[in-house]
Design an enzyme around this catalytic site. Structure first.
Site, short mmCIF file in Angstrom:
data_model
loop_
_atom_site.label_atom_id
_atom_site.label_comp_id
_atom_site.label_asym_id
_atom_site.label_seq_id
_atom_site.Cartn_x
_atom_site.Cartn_y
_atom_site.Cartn_z
N ALA A 141 11.13 33.08 39.96
CA ALA A 141 10.92 34.53 41.27
C ALA A 141 9.90 33.98 42.53
O ALA A 141 9.15 33.95 42.40
CB ALA A 141 11.03 35.01 40.41
N TYR A 238 19.60 47.65 46.05
CA TYR A 238 19.72 45.98 45.10
C TYR A 238 20.82 45.20 44.99
O TYR A 238 21.12 44.72 45.79
CB TYR A 238 19.07 46.80 43.34
CG TYR A 238 18.72 45.44 42.43
CD1 TYR A 238 17.15 44.87 42.69
CD2 TYR A 238 19.61 45.11 42.21
CE1 TYR A 238 17.12 44.25 42.27
CE2 TYR A 238 19.76 43.55 40.88
CZ TYR A 238 17.69 43.46 41.55
OH TYR A 238 17.30 41.81 40.59
#
Length: 400
Positions: A141, A238
């Site tokens: 990430a 999202y």
């Protein structure tokens, strides 16, 4: 070495320093949450993004229950005199200590996993110490990625697509948690492409190709990338936004990898793994996710909200054949049934429809969320003496 007393420097969800003993304590707590057992096989695993979130949980569960050997990779910063080391630096030290005490053979590389140089360093370590890899866990990430083929640095954005997004959010700027409103303008096509370049499957595919080129894919090789689907409540920002475009690319990459020459030659497998909600450094940065997670935690309570450690145990049991694979129609391994249960989501939507009233009912969930954010950096951890001097500049642990 640098011994000093430190205090948290925080504004909202942003915390710029970490507490070494607090960060280590969170690792030990997760370790103890995972019952110890051994399968005797000791597969070789490469965990990319081992120092936080689901990557950390997957590494700990693999060590504790399956005796994995191999390499963990992260990109963490040392103490620079103004700021402490990153929490992931301290967490890695704690993992190394626990692994060493339990007799596990694991090494840690601090490098940019997106770079060719980083890949070479890691592959050299694997070739020298472990040989062929049974599992590649991809859990990176990052807000940015430099493409080694072009030299271009791409920056990810969190934006909706097609239309602006307006929604309630959790605000911790005051003395008590409150509801605020956010508005995000839609991302451009270029921002979408950049987000896909950072968070999609391009680098995952490069890692599998690199392992294949070095003849480091074991027979029956399996690779998985951690992903998230989430609720319809947060879908506009999202799964229907720039991040969702990246996740779709990641999932398409899994299908491509499953039929790639290297994976086929190893009689291998490739999956994305849909995890459930968790409080991570990445998730806390996404607008509205904090409020949604606070509501979800309120609805589920302590026992039914499934921790990353418990999800990681579930994942390893599926991968190692202790339990059957739970695949959806898209071929993704699912760990998130507890979150997306229809009744659970209906109760979350009730709170979401009137968020101010919902927050009154979910105050404990909001306070829990903020406590979890602080613990990501080692603050507010039970049993830690924050008044004493601590070593903030330990060496990076090469081995566990």
């Amino acid at each position: 070495m640098s011994t000093r007393q430190i205090e948290p420097k925080q504004r909202g969800f942003l915390i710029v320093n970490s507490h070494p003993e607090g960060a280590a304590a969170t690792v030990r707590r997760t370790w103890e949450e995972i019952p110890a057992r051994t399968d005797g096989r000791e597969p070789v695993a490469l965990v990319l993004g081992h120092s936080a979130g689901y990557g950390l949980a997957t590494l700990l569960a693999g060590l504790r229950q399956h005796g994995i050997r191999g390499v963990g990779v992260a990109f963490e910063g040392a103490d620079n005199g103004r700021r402490t080391a990153t929490a992931g630096w301290y967490r890695t030290g704690a993992v190394a200590d626990l692994a060493r005490e339990a007799g596990h053979d694991v090494r840690f590389v601090n490098t940019d996993a997106f770079s060719d140089e980083g890949k070479t360093e890691v592959l050299d370590a694997l070739a020298q110490h472990y040989g062929s890899v049974d599992y590649l866990i991809y859990s990176l990430a990052s807000p940015r990625r430099t493409d080694p083929a072009t030299g271009v640095t791409h920056h990810s954005v969190i934006k909706p697509l097609a239309a602006a997004y307006e929604a309630p959010a959790l605000d911790f700027s005051g003395a008590e948690p409150a509801v605020s409103r956010i508005r995000l303008e839609p991302g451009t096509e270029e921002e979408k492409r950049a987000t896909v370049a950072v968070m999609g499957g391009a680098d995952w595919s490069r890692w599998v190709d690199a392992l294949h080129e070095r003849e480091l894919l074991a027979d029956g090789f399996t690779t998985v990338a951690l992903t998230y689907v989430g609720s319809e409540v947060t879908a506009p920002v999202y799964r229907q936004g720039t991040i969702g475009a990246a996740k779709e690319h990641l999932e398409a990459t899994a299908r491509e990898l499953a039929t790639s020459p290297g994976v086929r030659a190893a009689d291998g497998r490739a999956f994305t793994v849909v995890a459930g909600a968790a409080v991570t450094q990445a998730s806390s940065a996404i607008p509205s996710i904090a409020l949604y997670t606070a509501f979800l935690r309120t609805v589920l309570g302590d026992d039914a909200f499934v921790s990353p450690a418990r999800q990681a145990m579930d994942l390893w049991d599926q991968l190692e054949g202790r339990t059957p694979l739970r695949l959806d129609d898209a071929g993704r391994i699912r760990l998130d049934g507890w979150e997306l249960d229809d009744e659970v989501q209906a109760r979350v939507r009730e709170l979401w429809e009137d968020p101010d009233s919902g927050l009154l009912k979910a105050r404990s969930g909001a306070e829990w969320f903020m406590s979890q954010v602080r613990e990501l950096y080692g603050w507010g951890v039970e049993g830690v003496d924050y008044g004493r001097l601590v070593e903030t500049d330990p060496a990076w642990p090469a081995r566990g």
